[in-house]
Design a protein around this motif. Structure first.
Motif, PDB file in Angstrom:
ATOM      1  N   ASN A  39       0.842  -1.203   0.000  1.00 30.58           N
ATOM      2  CA  ASN A  39       0.000   0.000   0.000  1.00 30.58           C
ATOM      3  C   ASN A  39       0.875   1.249   0.000  1.00 30.58           C
ATOM      4  N   ILE A  40       0.312   2.334  -0.523  1.00 31.01           N
ATOM      5  CA  ILE A  40       0.937   3.649  -0.374  1.00 31.01           C
ATOM      6  C   ILE A  40      -0.034   4.501   0.442  1.00 31.01           C
ATOM      7  N   ILE A  41       0.497   5.188   1.428  1.00 29.85           N
ATOM      8  CA  ILE A  41      -0.310   5.999   2.335  1.00 29.85           C
ATOM      9  C   ILE A  41       0.009   7.465   2.053  1.00 29.85           C
ATOM     10  N   ILE A  42      -1.025   8.276   1.858  1.00 27.87           N
ATOM     11  CA  ILE A  42      -0.840   9.698   1.544  1.00 27.87           C
ATOM     12  C   ILE A  42      -1.584  10.524   2.576  1.00 27.87           C
ATOM     13  N   ASN A  43      -0.926  11.547   3.105  1.00 23.82           N
ATOM     14  CA  ASN A  43      -1.652  12.450   3.995  1.00 23.82           C
ATOM     15  C   ASN A  43      -1.412  13.907   3.629  1.00 23.82           C
ATOM     16  N   ILE A  44      -2.340  14.741   4.076  1.00 26.60           N
ATOM     17  CA  ILE A  44      -2.290  16.180   3.805  1.00 26.60           C
ATOM     18  C   ILE A  44      -1.383  16.847   4.825  1.00 26.60           C
ATOM     19  N   GLY A  45      -0.597  17.819   4.344  1.00 28.94           N
ATOM     20  CA  GLY A  45       0.233  18.622   5.236  1.00 28.94           C
ATOM     21  C   GLY A  45      -0.327  20.025   5.404  1.00 28.94           C
ATOM     22  N   ASP A  46       0.320  20.784   6.285  1.00 26.12           N
ATOM     23  CA  ASP A  46      -0.159  22.125   6.635  1.00 26.12           C
ATOM     24  C   ASP A  46      -0.188  23.077   5.434  1.00 26.12           C
ATOM     25  N   MET A  47       0.751  22.903   4.472  1.00 28.72           N
ATOM     26  CA  MET A  47       0.796  23.834   3.343  1.00 28.72           C
ATOM     27  C   MET A  47      -0.436  23.700   2.439  1.00 28.72           C
ATOM     28  N   LEU A  48      -0.924  22.459   2.263  1.00 30.83           N
ATOM     29  CA  LEU A  48      -2.144  22.281   1.462  1.00 30.83           C
ATOM     30  C   LEU A  48      -3.356  22.802   2.230  1.00 30.83           C
ATOM     31  N   GLN A  49      -3.364  22.591   3.528  1.00 34.01           N
ATOM     32  CA  GLN A  49      -4.439  23.151   4.355  1.00 34.01           C
ATOM     33  C   GLN A  49      -4.453  24.675   4.240  1.00 34.01           C
ATOM     34  N   GLU A  50      -3.270  25.275   4.315  1.00 33.03           N
ATOM     35  CA  GLU A  50      -3.143  26.737   4.223  1.00 33.03           C
ATOM     36  C   GLU A  50      -3.587  27.238   2.854  1.00 33.03           C
ATOM     37  N   ALA A  51      -3.111  26.563   1.793  1.00 30.20           N
ATOM     38  CA  ALA A  51      -3.420  27.008   0.432  1.00 30.20           C
ATOM     39  C   ALA A  51      -4.903  26.849   0.101  1.00 30.20           C
ATOM     40  N   SER A  52      -5.553  25.850   0.708  1.00 36.46           N
ATOM     41  CA  SER A  52      -6.969  25.597   0.409  1.00 36.46           C
ATOM     42  C   SER A  52      -7.903  26.293   1.397  1.00 36.46           C
ATOM     43  N   GLY A  53      -7.350  27.187   2.216  1.00 39.92           N
ATOM     44  CA  GLY A  53      -8.172  27.904   3.186  1.00 39.92           C
ATOM     45  C   GLY A  53      -8.845  26.977   4.184  1.00 39.92           C
ATOM     46  N   GLY A  54      -8.192  25.825   4.472  1.00 45.51           N
ATOM     47  CA  GLY A  54      -8.712  24.881   5.460  1.00 45.51           C
ATOM     48  C   GLY A  54      -9.637  23.817   4.898  1.00 45.51           C
TER      49      GLY A  54
END
Length: 279
Positions: free
Chosen positions: A208-223
């Protein structure tokens, strides 16, 4: 609640993957293009490296952050006071890499980067229009020609019983980058925190490959895309005598990319490195 494993080859994989990211901050993919045998070889090669003394010849440089980080200067997760039980090596294509380990690890770096770029394009394609207006440029463009994307080879050593009280392999934290791409490690232990505060085991089936979101994507997408709290818990029973190797790729934009009115990629990263005490 359980994390769903999504078949990369299925016709609706992109949509389901982005839905999973949105709901849990994580996506788990099977049947992806990253070569399992290559990952297995890397686990074996780097386990031998961490078991030996050569690693001390590659001690990290604070100004470039490449090389070997021994356990005594390993990270203390943001908001915690006890160091994680781990050592690690930072690989950048431009950085120092032992000659005998260079070929496989750079091949993996390229494969993981290519998959990460594709997954970022899935996120872009399935971002609602009212959220996408927050992106200063298209998400895949943010990482084009970036030399900041980091491959970390993590070694969680066997437990000795003398660990500092409260120390675990990786305390609860969020990643700073856009996406993190991680082949399922050779041992379980990775957990994700749900919005209700429950800890879920991330499926650790090899392949399996596991992918998670980091703070920069949260910041760029306005949460809209939540950066996920996760941790690596200590093993129990007979598993305490076993090492754990892990290969997270932290996908970073070019330094000048504007994430929000508050941050560029560089200013956000520098803030976090100071918080972690590694610069």
């Amino acid at each position: 609640m359980k994390l769903e494993t999504i078949d990369y080859q299925s016709s609706d994989s992109a949509q389901r993957f982005v839905e999973s990211l949105r709901k849990t901050g994580f996506g788990v993919l099977s049947n992806h293009p990253i070569n399992k045998e290559l990952v297995e070889s890397i686990y074996q090669e780097w386990q031998a490296f961490f078991n030996g003394e050569e690693k001390h010849d590659f001690l990290f440089k604070p100004e470039t952050q490449d090389g070997f980080f021994p356990a005594e200067i390993s990270e203390t997760a943001k908001g915690h006071s006890v160091k994680d039980i781990k050592e690690y090596y930072h690989v950048y294509p431009w950085g120092r890499i032992p000659d005998s380990l260079r070929s496989n690890i750079l091949k993996y770096y390229q494969e993981a980067n290519a998959l990460a770029a594709e997954l970022l394009s899935w996120v872009e394609a399935h971002t609602p229009a009212d959220v996408a207006v927050n992106y200063s440029i298209a998400l895949p463009k943010m990482i084009e020609d970036s030399n900041k994307t980091l491959l970390r080879i993590l070694h969680y050593p066997p437990m000795t019983g003398d660990e500092e009280l409260g120390a675990i392999r990786a305390a609860a934290h969020e990643d700073i980058n856009l996406l993190t791409v991680l082949p399922a490690a050779n041992e379980p232990g990775l957990q994700v925190k749900t919005k209700s505060g429950e800890w879920l085991d991330v499926p650790s089936d090899f392949g399996n490959i596991i992918i998670n979101i980091g703070d920069m994507l949260q910041e760029a997408s306005g949460g809209y895309f939540p950066s996920t709290t996760h941790r690596v818990v200590n093993p129990k029973g007979t598993d305490t005598s076993r090492s754990r190797i892990s290969l997270p790729l932290f996908l970073h934009p070019k330094p000048e990319v504007v994430l929000s009115e508050r941050y560029t990629a560089d200013s956000y990263l520098m803030e976090r490195l100071r918080e972690l005490g590694v610069i």
